[in-house]
Design a protein around this motif. Structure first.
Motif, mmCIF file in Angstrom:
data_model
loop_
_atom_site.group_PDB
_atom_site.id
_atom_site.type_symbol
_atom_site.label_atom_id
_atom_site.label_comp_id
_atom_site.label_asym_id
_atom_site.label_seq_id
_atom_site.Cartn_x
_atom_site.Cartn_y
_atom_site.Cartn_z
ATOM 1 N N TYR A 298 0.862 -1.177 0.000
ATOM 2 C CA TYR A 298 0.000 0.000 0.000
ATOM 3 C C TYR A 298 0.901 1.231 0.000
ATOM 4 O O TYR A 298 1.707 1.393 0.916
ATOM 5 C CB TYR A 298 -0.893 0.025 1.236
ATOM 6 C CG TYR A 298 -1.859 -1.130 1.325
ATOM 7 C CD1 TYR A 298 -3.079 -1.093 0.662
ATOM 8 C CD2 TYR A 298 -1.548 -2.261 2.086
ATOM 9 C CE1 TYR A 298 -3.962 -2.153 0.741
ATOM 10 C CE2 TYR A 298 -2.428 -3.324 2.177
ATOM 11 C CZ TYR A 298 -3.642 -3.263 1.503
ATOM 12 O OH TYR A 298 -4.512 -4.315 1.582
ATOM 13 N N ASN B 30 1.722 -5.656 2.311
ATOM 14 C CA ASN B 30 0.705 -6.585 2.821
ATOM 15 C C ASN B 30 1.411 -7.928 3.029
ATOM 16 O O ASN B 30 1.570 -8.708 2.084
ATOM 17 C CB ASN B 30 -0.451 -6.711 1.830
ATOM 18 C CG ASN B 30 -1.566 -7.602 2.346
ATOM 19 O OD1 ASN B 30 -1.326 -8.638 2.976
ATOM 20 N ND2 ASN B 30 -2.803 -7.216 2.070
ATOM 21 N N LEU C 216 -9.075 -7.666 -3.498
ATOM 22 C CA LEU C 216 -8.882 -6.979 -2.221
ATOM 23 C C LEU C 216 -9.163 -5.489 -2.347
ATOM 24 O O LEU C 216 -9.725 -4.866 -1.439
ATOM 25 C CB LEU C 216 -7.466 -7.216 -1.693
ATOM 26 C CG LEU C 216 -7.064 -8.661 -1.381
ATOM 27 C CD1 LEU C 216 -5.744 -8.694 -0.599
ATOM 28 C CD2 LEU C 216 -8.143 -9.402 -0.618
ATOM 29 N N ASN C 217 -8.801 -4.900 -3.478
ATOM 30 C CA ASN C 217 -9.103 -3.487 -3.689
ATOM 31 C C ASN C 217 -10.605 -3.253 -3.822
ATOM 32 O O ASN C 217 -11.127 -2.234 -3.361
ATOM 33 C CB ASN C 217 -8.369 -2.965 -4.919
ATOM 34 C CG ASN C 217 -6.902 -2.682 -4.649
ATOM 35 O OD1 ASN C 217 -6.509 -2.430 -3.510
ATOM 36 N ND2 ASN C 217 -6.073 -2.733 -5.680
ATOM 37 N N GLU D 205 -12.058 -3.361 -0.275
ATOM 38 C CA GLU D 205 -11.709 -2.284 0.634
ATOM 39 C C GLU D 205 -12.002 -0.884 0.097
ATOM 40 O O GLU D 205 -12.021 0.080 0.872
ATOM 41 C CB GLU D 205 -10.227 -2.395 1.001
ATOM 42 C CG GLU D 205 -9.906 -3.706 1.729
ATOM 43 C CD GLU D 205 -8.446 -3.832 2.136
ATOM 44 O OE1 GLU D 205 -7.656 -2.951 1.764
ATOM 45 O OE2 GLU D 205 -8.107 -4.807 2.823
ATOM 46 N N ASN D 206 -12.248 -0.766 -1.220
ATOM 47 C CA ASN D 206 -12.372 0.582 -1.776
ATOM 48 C C ASN D 206 -13.557 0.796 -2.716
ATOM 49 O O ASN D 206 -14.058 1.921 -2.806
ATOM 50 C CB ASN D 206 -11.096 0.946 -2.560
ATOM 51 C CG ASN D 206 -9.862 0.964 -1.681
ATOM 52 O OD1 ASN D 206 -9.699 1.842 -0.856
ATOM 53 N ND2 ASN D 206 -9.001 -0.020 -1.857
ATOM 54 N N GLY E 183 -15.957 1.698 4.033
ATOM 55 C CA GLY E 183 -14.641 1.414 4.571
ATOM 56 C C GLY E 183 -14.638 0.524 5.795
ATOM 57 O O GLY E 183 -13.580 0.265 6.366
ATOM 58 N N SER E 184 -15.818 0.037 6.190
ATOM 59 C CA SER E 184 -15.876 -0.795 7.395
ATOM 60 C C SER E 184 -15.526 -2.253 7.110
ATOM 61 O O SER E 184 -15.301 -3.032 8.033
ATOM 62 C CB SER E 184 -17.275 -0.730 8.018
ATOM 63 O OG SER E 184 -18.260 -1.238 7.120
ATOM 64 N N ASN F 284 -12.967 -5.076 5.369
ATOM 65 C CA ASN F 284 -11.657 -5.349 4.810
ATOM 66 C C ASN F 284 -11.526 -6.843 4.541
ATOM 67 O O ASN F 284 -12.467 -7.607 4.806
ATOM 68 C CB ASN F 284 -10.547 -4.850 5.738
ATOM 69 C CG ASN F 284 -10.615 -5.490 7.119
ATOM 70 O OD1 ASN F 284 -10.675 -6.716 7.251
ATOM 71 N ND2 ASN F 284 -10.610 -4.670 8.156
ATOM 72 N N TYR F 285 -10.397 -7.271 4.025
ATOM 73 C CA TYR F 285 -10.293 -8.654 3.592
ATOM 74 C C TYR F 285 -10.264 -9.644 4.752
ATOM 75 O O TYR F 285 -10.471 -10.849 4.544
ATOM 76 C CB TYR F 285 -9.063 -8.858 2.688
ATOM 77 C CG TYR F 285 -7.712 -8.794 3.380
ATOM 78 C CD1 TYR F 285 -7.093 -9.947 3.846
ATOM 79 C CD2 TYR F 285 -7.053 -7.586 3.525
ATOM 80 C CE1 TYR F 285 -5.843 -9.897 4.462
ATOM 81 C CE2 TYR F 285 -5.809 -7.512 4.137
ATOM 82 C CZ TYR F 285 -5.207 -8.669 4.600
ATOM 83 O OH TYR F 285 -3.970 -8.613 5.201
ATOM 84 N N HIS G 49 -9.986 -14.708 10.275
ATOM 85 C CA HIS G 49 -10.779 -13.981 9.277
ATOM 86 C C HIS G 49 -12.185 -14.568 9.247
ATOM 87 O O HIS G 49 -12.439 -15.630 9.838
ATOM 88 C CB HIS G 49 -10.120 -14.035 7.893
ATOM 89 C CG HIS G 49 -9.977 -15.408 7.328
ATOM 90 N ND1 HIS G 49 -11.009 -16.079 6.711
ATOM 91 C CD2 HIS G 49 -8.908 -16.258 7.285
ATOM 92 C CE1 HIS G 49 -10.582 -17.263 6.301
ATOM 93 N NE2 HIS G 49 -9.313 -17.398 6.644
#
Length: 446
Positions: A19, A25, A65-66, A69-70, A85-86, A88-89, A136
């Motif tokens: 990032y 990562n 993943l992008n 997260e985005n 944005g809450s 993630n992977y 996870h």
């Protein structure tokens, strides 16, 4: 928002995922390293692959993943929108991953097999995390085998080897079977003009911004992600962007630069008639009030603060509450319209419909029969606005027109057949849309 990128060091077959400004990562780097150097130590004792395959896997996982997260706003099992944005992977779950899969297929137009190519390495990544004790929330449904009978007469080398009458392949539960059925045309994803009129009215009843966005996608062939990026004023990618009143009518169009799927920069021509439609049907009657709501109410919300949005940001597409229209929101508007109208339509149908109509008109103006004989010329004509390089994609449009013509139903699908003084009780709004659409299609042809 920070997007994961890859750094390919000379002599190193494993790309480094990082990032910008935030570091590497390590989960993904360790997975890629072990996958390349010690595949048999991975869960399932995987086969060894080469550097090119490792790079492709890294690219596909990076993309997913992008997205997680985005690019996507998720809803929970109750249909409530989660904070931007809450997710993630590490905390995304299977239900939320399905939302990304549906986005890729329904609104970005991905085929089932293409999505499989991204899900397969993602499965391996999450299996690796579990084997390493990384906590996870992603628990995939198990793949299962399907058996297909072989036709020995179609196997021309069967006399040289032992012949098996069946073969097995994996079924990915995330991907509906019908998404993987091969289709070599877009007939199922092209709406008639009468259907579009009904769609426009239904979207307009929900919120005029959805209707104008649908008409814009129809005229520009932009995917949902592209139309979201049309600016209200000049920005970094489009420093010379003009509003409708600033455009030179003798030129008739301006170029839009936007981020395409995968992150590359693409270009698209936006014609003056499309800018006029946006101006007259959305900006003049609605946008100033919505901009005031954006600055006074939305920018103070937790949602805006989570996305680092403030009064200095500019968004063209604002809904009734002043909030910038999101991809899930526009998707849901099309879903509601489909249920109300009784026929299935997604935002991506606008792209296929507009391109099919344009190609039909191009053939008429140039007195060219739309068929495979002229595929190279047609490909050169279509590829810039559609942003694709694959000749097979052009062939899909050619076959669509050939088959609609052969079925004698094509007349309804093309705007050249519509009379603007017809007597089907058009509202003034729909009449204006039809007129603007016809003018825009004429401008496309130069």
């Amino acid at each position: 928002m920070s997007y994961l990128q890859l750094n390919c060091l000379t002599g190193n077959p494993v790309p480094i995922p990082y990032y910008p400004g935030s570091g590497v990562n390590m989960h993904l780097l360790q997975f890629l390293t072990k996958r390349f150097y010690h595949p048999t130590a991975m869960p399932g004792r995987l086969k060894k692959v080469g550097g090119k395959r490792i790079y492709d896997m890294a690219q596909n996982i990076k993309f997913m993943l992008n997205c997680i997260e985005n690019e996507v706003l998720f809803v929970d099992e109750n249909g409530d929108l989660l904070e931007a944005g809450s997710i993630n992977y590490l905390n995304i779950n299977y239900y939320q991953l399905k939302q990304i899969v549906n986005l890729l297929h329904n609104d970005w137009g991905w085929k089932g097999q293409s999505i499989k190519n991204y899900i397969a390495p993602l499965r391996e990544f999450y299996d690796y995390l579990r084997s390493e004790g990384v906590i996870h929330n992603m628990f995939f449904e198990g793949k299962y085998k399907a058996t297909v009978s072989k036709d020995r007469d179609g196997d021309f080398l069967s006399h040289t080897k032992q012949f098996s009458s069946h073969y097995e392949y994996d079924i990915e539960p995330l991907i509906p079977k019908e998404w993987c059925e091969y289709s070599d045309d877009y007939r199922g994803k092209v709406v008639s003009m009468s259907q579009f009129k009904k769609l426009y009215s239904e979207l307009d009843n929900q919120d005029p911004v959805y209707a104008v966005m649908a008409a814009t996608m129809l005229q520009t062939f932009l995917r949902i992600g592209g139309v979201m990026q049309i600016p209200v004023k000049s920005n970094r990618l489009n420093p010379n962007w003009k509003r409708f009143g600033q455009m030179d009518s003798t030129i008739g169009f301006q170029e839009l630069r936007y981020k395409n799927k995968g992150g590359s920069i693409a270009t698209c021509l936006i014609h003056i008639e499309t800018m006029k439609l946006i101006h007259e049907k959305f900006i003049i009657p609605h946008r100033s009030k919505r901009q005031e709501l954006y600055e006074r109410c939305y920018c103070k919300s937790k949602h805006a603060k989570k996305l680092y949005r403030n009064e200095q940001d500019s968004f063209l597409w604002l809904n009734k509450t002043g909030k910038p229209v999101s991809v899930p929101e526009l998707q849901e508007a099309f879903n509601k319209a489909s249920k109300a109208l009784g026929f299935h339509v997604t935002s991506h149908f606008m792209r296929h419909t507009g391109a099919t109509q344009l190609l039909h008109r191009w053939g008429k103006v140039n007195d060219t029969y739309i068929c495979e004989t002229h595929k190279t010329t047609i490909h050169s004509f279509l590829k810039r606005q559609l942003g694709h390089k694959d000749l097979e994609t052009t062939m899909h449009y050619i076959r669509t027109i050939e088959r609609l013509t052969g079925e004698q139903v094509y007349i309804e699908f093309f705007p050249s057949s519509l009379s603007l003084d017809d007597t089907d009780n058009d509202t003034d709004l729909i009449h204006d849309v039809k007129s603007a659409y016809n003018r825009a299609m004429e401008l496309h042809l130069g």
